[in-house]
Design an enzyme around this catalytic site. Sequence first.
Site, short mmCIF file in Angstrom:
data_model
loop_
_atom_site.label_atom_id
_atom_site.label_comp_id
_atom_site.label_asym_id
_atom_site.label_seq_id
_atom_site.Cartn_x
_atom_site.Cartn_y
_atom_site.Cartn_z
N HIS A 125 0.80 -1.37 -0.07
CA HIS A 125 -0.07 -0.07 0.13
C HIS A 125 0.67 1.27 0.01
O HIS A 125 0.19 2.39 0.20
CB HIS A 125 -0.81 0.16 1.23
CG HIS A 125 -2.22 -1.07 1.05
ND1 HIS A 125 -1.84 -2.36 1.35
CD2 HIS A 125 -3.20 -1.06 0.61
CE1 HIS A 125 -2.93 -3.24 1.32
NE2 HIS A 125 -3.72 -2.35 0.78
N THR A 172 0.70 -2.00 19.77
CA THR A 172 0.27 -3.12 19.27
C THR A 172 -0.94 -2.96 18.47
O THR A 172 -1.70 -2.11 18.77
CB THR A 172 -0.25 -3.92 20.45
OG1 THR A 172 0.69 -4.24 21.60
CG2 THR A 172 -0.97 -5.24 20.13
N ASP A 229 -3.79 -4.90 11.54
CA ASP A 229 -4.25 -4.30 10.42
C ASP A 229 -4.62 -5.23 9.37
O ASP A 229 -3.36 -5.75 8.95
CB ASP A 229 -3.21 -3.29 10.09
CG ASP A 229 -3.37 -2.71 8.56
OD1 ASP A 229 -4.52 -2.81 7.98
OD2 ASP A 229 -2.58 -1.78 8.16
N GLY A 255 1.87 -5.92 15.10
CA GLY A 255 2.30 -4.81 14.90
C GLY A 255 3.68 -4.58 15.61
O GLY A 255 4.41 -3.47 15.21
#
Length: 332
Positions: free
Chosen positions: A44, A169, A172, A304
Amino acid sequence: MKVTFEELKGAFYRVLRSRNIAEDTADACAEMFARTTESGVYSHGVNRFPRFIQQLDNGDIIPDAKPQRVTSLGAIEQWDAQRAIGNLTAKKMMDRAIELASDHGIGLVALRNANHWMRGGSYGWQAAEKGYIGICWTNSIAVMPPWGAKECRIGTNPLIVAIPSTPITMVDMSMSMFSYGMLEVNRLAGRELPVDGGFDDNGQLTKEPGVIEKNHRILPMGYWKGSGLSIVLDMIATLLSNGSSVAEVTQENSDEYGVSQIFIAIEVDKLIDGATRDAKLQRIMDFITTAERADDNVAIRLPGHEFTKLLDDSRCNGITIDDSVWAKIQAL
C-alpha cells in the site's frame, strides 16, 4: 534494488507535481507514500502508487478537493471527503476523531465519498502514538465472493485496531486471508502464499497468488466469519456516513472511489491512570510471549510489534524496491 527515503519521496513528489498537484499537497502525499513503504508495507506504499496515479489521471481523485463536515453530534461527526486524496483525508479524519476524544473521551468520524486510504494502519498508529486507542475501517469495491459464492459481492473492508502499548500493538487486516496488495507482493517475489489464500479456477483451495489475482476468488479470513464481518462493517460504515455501500460503489462507479470509512479514537487515560494502564498491558504481552513455543525457531509475535524493526532496517540499509515497480514509477 535499494533506495533512500529521500530518493523514494522525491520520485513520488516529481510524479505528483507533473500532474499539477499543489506543492504542499504533493509533499504531504509523497511523504505518506514513502513512510508507508519505509515501514515495510510495500503493498500500500510504492507498489500501490502507479494505481493511485492511474485513478488521479482518470479523474477519480480530485486533488484540490477539501473535505466538508456535514453533521456534528457531540462525539460523532459526519464528513464528506469530496473525493479528495485518500491518505491525506484519512489522516485529517483521525486527527479530528482524536480532537473529539480529547473533549468527550471518545470520538467517531464517519466519512463518505472518500478515496482509497492506502495503508489503513497509518491512522490507527497515528492515534496510538498520541496515547489513544485507534479503530478504523473502510469499505471497498466488491473484490471478494461472500462465503458460498463464486462471484465478488463483498469488499475486503480492512479493519485496524491500535493500542497505545510499548511498543504499539496493532492489528491491520483485510477481511480476506490476504489483501490484493499482498498477493502482488508475493507474486513479484515468486513466492507461494504461506497458507491457502483463495480458490483456483476449479474451485480448489490454492496458495498461488497469481491465480487468485486473476480470478478474484480470494478467500475470506476465517471462511464464513470473515465474510460475515465484511458485511457488517460495510453496513455500519454506510449507515453512519450516509455514504455508499459496497453494492453502490460497485454498481454505480466506474472504479473504486466514493467509499465509506469510519475513524474512532478513545482516550483511555480518561478511564485508567497511566501506571495501571502500562502495567496491565505489559502483563497481557508477557503472558502471551512466555507461552511454550510450538517451534523453538519461531518466536511468538504480537501484532504490529515488527514495524519498529522493519523501520530501523529500512533506515539503516535502505528501502528495498522491486525493479519492475521502480521502472513503472520512473515512467510515470
